[in-house]
Design an enzyme around this catalytic site. Structure first.
Site, PDB file in Angstrom:
ATOM      1  N   GLU A 190      11.071   2.528   3.093  1.00 30.80           N
ATOM      2  CA  GLU A 190      11.584   2.180   4.435  1.00 30.80           C
ATOM      3  C   GLU A 190      10.516   1.535   5.320  1.00 30.80           C
ATOM      4  O   GLU A 190      10.831   0.733   6.189  1.00 30.80           O
ATOM      5  CB  GLU A 190      12.135   3.421   5.142  1.00 30.80           C
ATOM      6  CG  GLU A 190      13.635   3.543   5.141  1.00 30.80           C
ATOM      7  CD  GLU A 190      14.396   2.260   5.487  1.00 30.80           C
ATOM      8  OE1 GLU A 190      14.200   1.722   6.589  1.00 30.80           O
ATOM      9  OE2 GLU A 190      15.192   1.791   4.660  1.00 30.80           O
TER      10      GLU A 190
ATOM     11  N   HIS B 219       8.104  -0.608   4.402  1.00 34.36           N
ATOM     12  CA  HIS B 219       8.102  -2.044   4.110  1.00 34.36           C
ATOM     13  C   HIS B 219       9.375  -2.702   4.644  1.00 34.36           C
ATOM     14  O   HIS B 219       9.340  -3.806   5.194  1.00 34.36           O
ATOM     15  CB  HIS B 219       8.090  -2.300   2.598  1.00 34.36           C
ATOM     16  CG  HIS B 219       6.915  -1.731   1.874  1.00 34.36           C
ATOM     17  ND1 HIS B 219       7.015  -0.657   1.024  1.00 34.36           N
ATOM     18  CD2 HIS B 219       5.622  -2.111   1.856  1.00 34.36           C
ATOM     19  CE1 HIS B 219       5.830  -0.406   0.511  1.00 34.36           C
ATOM     20  NE2 HIS B 219       4.963  -1.260   1.001  1.00 34.36           N
TER      21      HIS B 219
ATOM     22  N   GLN C 270      -6.550  -1.656   8.180  1.00 35.62           N
ATOM     23  CA  GLN C 270      -6.166  -2.954   7.609  1.00 35.62           C
ATOM     24  C   GLN C 270      -5.624  -3.866   8.722  1.00 35.62           C
ATOM     25  O   GLN C 270      -5.958  -5.064   8.776  1.00 35.62           O
ATOM     26  CB  GLN C 270      -5.123  -2.760   6.516  1.00 35.62           C
ATOM     27  CG  GLN C 270      -4.527  -4.058   6.019  1.00 35.62           C
ATOM     28  CD  GLN C 270      -3.641  -3.855   4.805  1.00 35.62           C
ATOM     29  OE1 GLN C 270      -4.124  -3.737   3.701  1.00 35.62           O
ATOM     30  NE2 GLN C 270      -2.329  -3.824   5.015  1.00 35.62           N
TER      31      GLN C 270
ATOM     32  N   SER D 173       3.814   4.352  -0.891  1.00 30.34           N
ATOM     33  CA  SER D 173       4.199   4.219  -2.304  1.00 30.34           C
ATOM     34  C   SER D 173       3.510   5.300  -3.133  1.00 30.34           C
ATOM     35  O   SER D 173       4.016   5.716  -4.167  1.00 30.34           O
ATOM     36  CB  SER D 173       3.806   2.844  -2.827  1.00 30.34           C
ATOM     37  OG  SER D 173       4.386   1.851  -2.010  1.00 30.34           O
ATOM     38  N   ARG D 174       2.364   5.784  -2.663  1.00 33.54           N
ATOM     39  CA  ARG D 174       1.615   6.796  -3.425  1.00 33.54           C
ATOM     40  C   ARG D 174       2.214   8.199  -3.301  1.00 33.54           C
ATOM     41  O   ARG D 174       1.825   9.093  -4.061  1.00 33.54           O
ATOM     42  CB  ARG D 174       0.150   6.811  -2.998  1.00 33.54           C
ATOM     43  CG  ARG D 174      -0.603   5.558  -3.441  1.00 33.54           C
ATOM     44  CD  ARG D 174      -2.100   5.679  -3.238  1.00 33.54           C
ATOM     45  NE  ARG D 174      -2.800   4.576  -3.859  1.00 33.54           N
ATOM     46  CZ  ARG D 174      -3.272   3.494  -3.214  1.00 33.54           C
ATOM     47  NH1 ARG D 174      -3.097   3.387  -1.919  1.00 33.54           N
ATOM     48  NH2 ARG D 174      -3.907   2.546  -3.870  1.00 33.54           N
TER      49      ARG D 174
HETATM   50  O1  PAF Z   1      -0.803  -3.351   2.684  1.00 35.85           O
HETATM   51  C1  PAF Z   1      -0.661  -3.801   1.535  1.00 35.85           C
HETATM   52  O2  PAF Z   1       0.333  -3.525   0.857  1.00 35.85           O
HETATM   53  C2  PAF Z   1      -1.738  -4.686   0.948  1.00 35.85           C
HETATM   54  O3  PAF Z   1      -3.005  -4.258   1.341  1.00 35.85           O
HETATM   55  C3  PAF Z   1      -1.533  -6.169   1.247  1.00 35.85           C
HETATM   56  C4  PAF Z   1      -1.629  -6.468   2.737  1.00 35.85           C
HETATM   57  C5  PAF Z   1      -0.181  -6.620   0.727  1.00 35.85           C
HETATM   58  C6  PAF Z   1      -2.622  -7.000   0.546  1.00 35.85           C
HETATM   59  O4  PAF Z   1      -2.592  -6.815  -0.821  1.00 35.85           O
END
Ligand code: PAF
Length: 277
Positions: A32, A34, A150, A183-184
């Site tokens: 969800e 993503h 990130q 996902s983990r």
């Molecule tokens: O957040 C993620 O899934 C990854 O770090 C990304 C931004 C797709 C880069 O591989």
């Protein structure tokens, strides 16, 4: 939704898109979190491109690249349902051809938190995101607040390299019991899954303490540490109370802070965060 693999195919399809293009880069095994990015992109942009690429360069040799969960058929059905126009699934050979030796690095903000324990991780992320951006050429790109560092690193890179792209960071999506979607999470057995709720519980307790007037960075870190350490199945890797943009650790009274942590539940490494103030 059209699915393509190679960069020439991607460029050809991209050229056919009119109006604003939103981009949702992912490593697949979608949840969800993503899909909330993809939905927002579909609301805000005329066309949406998503990518699924389990990027080898952001995994250290000791990490879970080989076992990282994958389910392309399910992912592509979900993206199509949400309304994504183009799905790009490059191969490792396409992205890192024989002899590959070019890297994008962001300096200070990658050295702390996740970067301190995963020294090559962000170099892999910024390099692949640059390559993805160059190919897709979106106007807007969507990332999740779950990977708070990130998001900070990508914003810094986009600003420093003058990418004409707006970075949009969407809120963390959580299970009803507070566990941040990842996902983990699929690696957790039922007992570990239950124990993992201590991450969000400890962050919520710190947020409540902050709202009740406890603004001391050290005390907020100590409160989270105490709650997590009371859960024997969870081992804290780091706990941070940092400036939300510079990611430098804060001391004394704080007005606004990113509280973030990494912890191991069995062999699974989980991260979570909350912004206070
Ligand atoms: O957040 C993620 O899934 C990854 O770090 C990304 C931004 C797709 C880069 O591989």
């Amino acid at each position: 939704m059209k699915t393509i693999t190679t960069i020439p195919e991607l460029r050809a399809e991209r050229a056919k898109l009119n109006g604003s293009v939103g981009f949702v880069p992912t490593m697949g095994y979608l949840h969800e979190g993503h899909l909330s990015l993809a939905r927002r992109a579909c609301e805000e942009c005329a066309s949406v491109v998503a990518s699924i690429f389990v990027n080898p360069t952001q995994f250290a040799p000791s990490e879970d690249l080989a076992s990282y969960p994958r389910d392309l058929a399910r992912d592509s059905r979900l993206l199509e349902e949400v309304g994504v126009n183009l799905l790009w699934t490059p191969t490792p050979d396409e992205m890192y051809a024989e002899g590959y030796q070019t890297w994008v690095t962001v300096d200070e903000v990658t050295k702390v938190l996740e970067g301190a324990s995963r020294p090559t991780h962000f170099r892999g992320v910024t390099t692949v995101v640059t390559k993805l951006f160059n190919a897709v050429q979106p106007q807007k790109a969507y990332f999740g607040q779950k990977d708070a560092q990130q998001a900070v690193v990508i914003r810094r890179m986009v600003q420093d390299l003058n990418f004409p792209i707006e970075v949009i960071v969407c809120p963390i999506v959580r299970e009803p019991d507070g566990l941040a979607l990842s996902s983990r999470n699929t690696y957790l057995n039922p007992d570990q899954r239950q124990a993992a709720t201590v991450l969000s519980r400890s962050l919520n307790a710190a947020r409540d303490a902050f709202l009740a007037g406890e603004h001391d960075a050290h005390k907020l870190r100590a409160l989270i540490t105490e709650i997590v350490n009371a859960e024997p199945m969870v081992t804290l890797e780091y706990i941070s109370c940092a400036h939300p943009d510079t990611l430098q650790e804060l001391h004394g009274a704080v007005e606004r802070a990113l509280l973030s942590m990494a912890a191991r539940v069995g062999k699974t490494r989980l991260i979570d965060n909350i912004v206070v103030g």
